[in-house]
Design a protein around this motif. Structure first.
Motif, short mmCIF file in Angstrom:
data_model
loop_
_atom_site.label_atom_id
_atom_site.label_comp_id
_atom_site.label_asym_id
_atom_site.label_seq_id
_atom_site.Cartn_x
_atom_site.Cartn_y
_atom_site.Cartn_z
N SER A 1 -7.75 6.11 -4.57
CA SER A 1 -7.12 6.83 -3.46
C SER A 1 -7.24 8.32 -3.69
O SER A 1 -7.48 8.76 -4.82
CB SER A 1 -5.65 6.44 -3.35
OG SER A 1 -4.90 7.15 -4.32
N GLN B 1 -11.92 2.33 -1.44
CA GLN B 1 -10.52 2.49 -1.07
C GLN B 1 -10.02 1.30 -0.26
O GLN B 1 -8.93 0.78 -0.50
CB GLN B 1 -10.38 3.79 -0.26
CG GLN B 1 -8.99 4.38 -0.32
CD GLN B 1 -8.96 5.78 0.25
OE1 GLN B 1 -9.89 6.56 0.07
NE2 GLN B 1 -7.89 6.12 0.93
N GLY C 1 0.81 -1.21 0.00
CA GLY C 1 0.00 0.00 0.00
C GLY C 1 0.84 1.26 0.00
O GLY C 1 2.06 1.22 0.13
N GLN D 1 -5.84 0.57 -7.06
CA GLN D 1 -5.51 1.20 -5.78
C GLN D 1 -5.32 2.71 -5.94
O GLN D 1 -5.83 3.50 -5.15
CB GLN D 1 -4.22 0.56 -5.25
CG GLN D 1 -4.09 0.67 -3.76
CD GLN D 1 -2.96 -0.21 -3.24
OE1 GLN D 1 -2.75 -1.31 -3.73
NE2 GLN D 1 -2.24 0.27 -2.26
N SER E 1 -7.17 -1.90 -1.26
CA SER E 1 -5.89 -1.75 -0.58
C SER E 1 -5.44 -3.10 -0.03
O SER E 1 -6.24 -4.01 0.13
CB SER E 1 -6.02 -0.76 0.56
OG SER E 1 -6.61 -1.39 1.69
#
Lengths: 196, 196
Positions: free
Chosen positions: A111, B107, A24, A107, B111
């Motif tokens: 974000s 999100q 991450g 991802q 992740s």
DNA sequence: TGCTGGTGAACGAACGTTCATTTATATTGC
DNA sequence: GCAATATAAATGAACGTTCGTTCACCAGCA
């Protein structure tokens, strides 16, 4: 004089890509990254302005490769079924071969980082796709619907299948075997939904 | 003796939710979180074992609320079109009213954190949906296809529309107006794709 | 009065970034 | 051809800050 060692920049990018997918954004620090890329922390700042610039750069790089692969053998004047099949298979095969790119994009795009990066659109990618849909409308191949109805039907099932395929453990108890044959089966239903 | 102040735990959860959506996991530190929730950093550790436990807890909480709302007025024995409409509108309305929940889930699920949390499935949610599809198969309402073909067609277009609606700036240059009417229009095409 | 909720300050570790220095190579002078 | 020189690449150590977590202590109800 001394030349920049291009392999270092690539090593940094690849280390970042892998580390982001596995640990991450929180787990991706400049110091760990430097170690993984066999480079000094300071070296990263020769190639990238700062951390944010590095992450954006990786994103733009991945997106460019991904989008380029999507359009191979595609032309916006193709018949609808044929063109959509090319788009689907290109994407399916590319992400099957580059799962890290798939995970990274998912991802990154989900974000808050995306706000600062994604401003710059990839028009060279979007335009042919919009033209393709417009052509199919004009020829009466598909129903007349707004773009924001067309797009989710035409493409999102493919992405969901890729999610199933690439991290199967989360979505289903038993390993679902997503195969190219099942992707094509889904494509047929999508075409059925859209055709006039 | 003294009672735990339940409002503190809720304040922590809500501050975390908002902060994660706005600043990402990287930007969500325990100290900033404490400040935002009007609480001492040490207090967080009275309610949660550690940072990871807090994040998991927020996830499970959001997921539970989300899934509960999805099944209101739904029964797995409903006719296919009717049942799918209930599911779609429940989800569409819930996330329209709780956009933070939508962003948070997207999100979190994309992740690496999800690996440690999502092991525990929400069977009370999944089972009726699978039963619903099985019933529709049996009654001959929809085509006989594997689950991993059915699911992406039946639901992923809805999620894509929610993405369009909730962060419109990223996906399209002009503000697309995703309305309930357009969601229902999309639903009709999905039903058309799936019906026998 | 006893006990738990709640706290602010503090811990060592890790963070992003910079800096003084060294290393390597293209160019120069002969 | 070959050292000397110049210059940018590359570095490891260090900067100040912030991180997750803990601890010694205080506050308030049973």
């Amino acid at each position: 004089m001394r030349q920049k060692d291009e392999t270092k920049e690539i090593a940094i990018r690849e280390a970042a890509l892998e580390m982001i997918v596995k640990e991450g954004f929180k787990g991706t620090s400049m110091q760990k990254l430097a170690k993984k890329a066999n480079v000094s922390p300071a070296t990263i700042y020769l190639y990238f302005k700062n951390r944010e610039d590095l992450l954006n750069s990786v994103y733009l790089d991945v997106r460019q490769q991904t989008n380029e692969a999507a359009l191979v053998g595609f032309d916006s004047s193709m018949p609808f079924r044929e063109g959509l099949k090319v788009l689907w298979l290109n994407r399916y095969r590319y992400f099957t071969e580059h799962p890290l790119h798939f995970f990274f994009l998912e991802q990154f795009l989900n974000s808050p980082l995306v706000e600062s990066a994604a401003r710059m659109e990839d028009k060279a990618f979007k335009r042919p796709l919009q033209q393709f849909a417009a052509n199919a409308f004009k020829r009466g191949e598909i129903v007349k619907i707004p773009f924001e109805v067309y797009w989710p039907i035409a493409f999102s099932p493919l992405y969901q299948m890729l999610r199933f395929r690439l991290h199967p453990n989360i979505h289903l108890e038993k390993q679902p075997v997503i195969t190219e044959q099942k992707v094509l089966q889904t494509l047929e239903l999508v075409v059925k939904a859209l055709q006039a």
